[in-house]
Design a protein around this motif. Sequence first.
Motif, short mmCIF file in Angstrom:
data_model
loop_
_atom_site.label_atom_id
_atom_site.label_comp_id
_atom_site.label_asym_id
_atom_site.label_seq_id
_atom_site.Cartn_x
_atom_site.Cartn_y
_atom_site.Cartn_z
N LYS A 211 0.83 -1.22 0.00
CA LYS A 211 0.00 0.00 0.00
C LYS A 211 0.86 1.26 0.00
O LYS A 211 0.45 2.31 0.50
N SER A 212 2.06 1.16 -0.58
CA SER A 212 2.99 2.28 -0.55
C SER A 212 2.43 3.53 -1.24
O SER A 212 2.73 4.65 -0.85
N THR A 213 1.62 3.31 -2.27
CA THR A 213 1.02 4.45 -2.98
C THR A 213 0.14 5.26 -2.05
O THR A 213 0.21 6.50 -2.01
N TYR A 214 -0.72 4.58 -1.29
CA TYR A 214 -1.61 5.27 -0.35
C TYR A 214 -0.81 5.93 0.77
O TYR A 214 -1.15 7.03 1.24
N ILE A 215 0.26 5.25 1.22
CA ILE A 215 1.10 5.80 2.29
C ILE A 215 1.75 7.10 1.81
O ILE A 215 1.79 8.10 2.54
N LEU A 216 2.25 7.08 0.57
CA LEU A 216 2.90 8.28 0.02
C LEU A 216 1.90 9.43 -0.09
O LEU A 216 2.25 10.59 0.16
N GLY A 217 0.66 9.11 -0.45
CA GLY A 217 -0.36 10.15 -0.52
C GLY A 217 -0.64 10.76 0.84
O GLY A 217 -0.90 11.96 0.95
N ALA A 218 -0.58 9.94 1.91
CA ALA A 218 -0.78 10.44 3.27
C ALA A 218 0.41 11.26 3.73
O ALA A 218 0.26 12.31 4.37
N VAL A 219 1.62 10.81 3.41
CA VAL A 219 2.84 11.51 3.80
C VAL A 219 2.90 12.90 3.18
O VAL A 219 3.35 13.86 3.82
N PHE A 220 2.43 13.02 1.96
CA PHE A 220 2.50 14.31 1.25
C PHE A 220 1.80 15.44 2.01
O PHE A 220 2.15 16.61 1.87
N LEU A 221 0.82 15.08 2.84
CA LEU A 221 0.06 16.10 3.58
C LEU A 221 0.95 16.93 4.50
O LEU A 221 0.58 18.04 4.89
N CYS A 222 2.14 16.41 4.85
CA CYS A 222 3.02 17.14 5.77
C CYS A 222 3.65 18.37 5.13
O CYS A 222 4.16 19.24 5.84
N THR A 223 3.63 18.47 3.81
CA THR A 223 4.32 19.58 3.13
C THR A 223 3.39 20.43 2.27
O THR A 223 3.86 21.25 1.48
N THR A 224 2.09 20.26 2.44
CA THR A 224 1.15 20.98 1.57
C THR A 224 1.25 22.50 1.72
O THR A 224 0.91 23.24 0.80
N GLY A 225 1.69 22.99 2.86
CA GLY A 225 1.77 24.43 3.07
C GLY A 225 3.01 25.09 2.52
O GLY A 225 3.19 26.31 2.64
N ALA A 226 3.90 24.32 1.88
CA ALA A 226 5.16 24.88 1.38
C ALA A 226 4.92 25.91 0.27
O ALA A 226 5.62 26.92 0.20
N GLU A 227 3.96 25.67 -0.59
CA GLU A 227 3.68 26.60 -1.69
C GLU A 227 3.12 27.92 -1.16
O GLU A 227 3.45 28.99 -1.66
N ALA A 228 2.29 27.82 -0.12
CA ALA A 228 1.76 29.04 0.50
C ALA A 228 2.88 29.84 1.16
O ALA A 228 2.84 31.08 1.19
N LEU A 229 3.87 29.13 1.66
CA LEU A 229 5.04 29.78 2.27
C LEU A 229 5.72 30.70 1.25
O LEU A 229 6.09 31.83 1.57
N TYR A 230 5.85 30.22 0.01
CA TYR A 230 6.46 31.02 -1.05
C TYR A 230 5.55 32.17 -1.48
O TYR A 230 6.01 33.29 -1.72
N SER A 231 4.25 31.90 -1.54
CA SER A 231 3.30 32.94 -1.95
C SER A 231 3.26 34.08 -0.95
O SER A 231 3.00 35.23 -1.31
N ASP A 232 3.51 33.79 0.34
CA ASP A 232 3.44 34.81 1.38
C ASP A 232 4.76 35.56 1.58
O ASP A 232 4.90 36.32 2.54
#
Length: 653
Positions: A211-232
Amino acid sequence: MKEGKSIMKSKKVSIASLLVALGIVYGDIGTSPLYVMNSILSTNKGQVSTDLVLGGISLVIWTLTLQTTIKYVILTLKADNNGEGGIFSLYTLVRKRAKWAIVPAVIGGASLLADGMITPPVTVTSSVEGLQMIFPLSLNMILIIVVSILILLFSFQNCGTMKIGKLFGPIMFLWFSMLAILGISQIINNPQIIKAINPYYGIKLLIENPKSTYILGAVFLCTTGAEALYSDLGHCGRKNIYYTWFFVKVCLILNYLGQGAWLMLREGDVVINNPFFSIMPKWFIVPGVIIATIASIIASQALISGAFSLISEAIKLNLFPRLLIKYPNEEKGQIYIPVINFTLGIGCILLVLYFKKSENMEAAYGLAITVTMLMTTILLSQYEKYNNRKATRSVLVLIVFGIIELSFLYANLSKFFRGGYITVLIGFIIMFVMYSWVYGLKIKERYNHFTKLSKYKDRFKSIIEDTTLPLYSTHLVYLTQTSTRGYIEDNILYSIFNKSPKRAKFYWFVNVRVTDEPYTMSYKVHTIIPNQIFKIEFELGFKVNQTVNIFLREVIEELISTEELKITLKEYMIDNNLEKNVGDFKFVLLEENLSNESNLSKWDSFIIGFKILIKKITVSPAKRFGIDTSIVEVEKVPIIIGKRKKVKLTRIK
């Protein structure tokens, strides 16, 4: 109007500025511990295994390191446009050498805005649900609390992000300190969790777990705010983000390790409650849940302020329909867009009512932002190639981060039918609006007709001297789309001489060109007929509020002082200050309507019609250019594109 400086000074670093950065920038990424570990566990139906915990946290740590620290904090923040950040600022830096860059810019910007609608619902709902550990709250009660919080949050945006940051900063400092302390308290009980820092465990989990695909999808949630960091970036400044990120990252990793330490002591158990709240001492659950709820409210701020920045830049770059932009205070970078605030607010509330539970929202969360990150990588590689002239680094950026983000995109595609289609649909709607706006402009440019003003000198002289016509205005002003010296559109000339002849003492044709720099304020004057006809070209940065009538009055005052313009004062005027008594103004704005006589394909006709519809429901040109509506005359003109079809009529005697 004096020429403005286009280079924005770096914001000074102080305790206050660091707190503002904490309050504005890190809300999204800072509240990820609320749901990341819970999401990772859900891939195994809540059952704890050492491999899943060690591998999952290892992937989280290295995702934060590679994606957030290296890509965004170290590399992307340096790709600023005179202090401004975000995907559209990055686009402006490369568009002259890579015209195709408009495609990833539009896709990335639309995806980020779409993700901005799901961020507030998922963060606020996940924290409010923590109250169920204390109080027996029903689903309807949870929904009422979440919707009430969102209404309050969006009602507060017109105060400006500086005031919001000052209010939220100390709370976020308390939040991150709490994350670190809770994590350390659990790491002490099970120090073995420190092994998760080794990337081996993350790689092993991806290779061995089906289930590595699903795990990777869950892990990605830890960095979702990185793009907003650049926008701000424009709201806080690069140095403030640099210094605060070190503190934020340490606190985040300590908390993830703490949740992992607690879980590893429960090998084989099925964990029902959220690990984040479970690691809290019983006596601290009530204040802990309250702090988490407040922090989740603040989490939405990063995407909201980032959305304001993105839309503002897109408007000034002619990538998005014109909207009313307000500046709550004098601080550069502080903006508020009422329509976007209202749209985001309504969208967030509808998503909460649709998904109802945070676990349902997590299924949809992250898909759109993966696309944005991939588009940013493409643009960043071009920035390294053309602006930094580092071809090797350009290739490395594209390959390394491209592979990482394509992996995350593949993993998140599994979320499409579990709710991800909602954010994808929102993203497509935004992209279509942007596409229609850009392509509509290209269609018009293809068929626009411009005429040299000097050819009409005699006609202007005649109309000025024709006393049978009433004086329409002392100063008659038209806005023109062409920056070519001495040229204007045919329909402006038709408005002056034919449709309703307009006699004035002075004619002004104003063109506004938006520069790639954010705060440029300069102008050029082209004299067509001395002391009668002038063309003014304003060069304004994409962050400058376009108050054209104020700028024009300042230009006229300067022309009077240099004697390029001569105005005779009347005896009855109260104030004898020549530079202040420049006379009355009348702005004629041409409102376009698509003529039935246009010869366009069905698609082009649809796009032009849709663009005109958007213009009617968005801000008027008068408000967009800051013109006093009492001196504005709106005149409708038909858009006739292409050659008229010849019609043969038979005369009957």
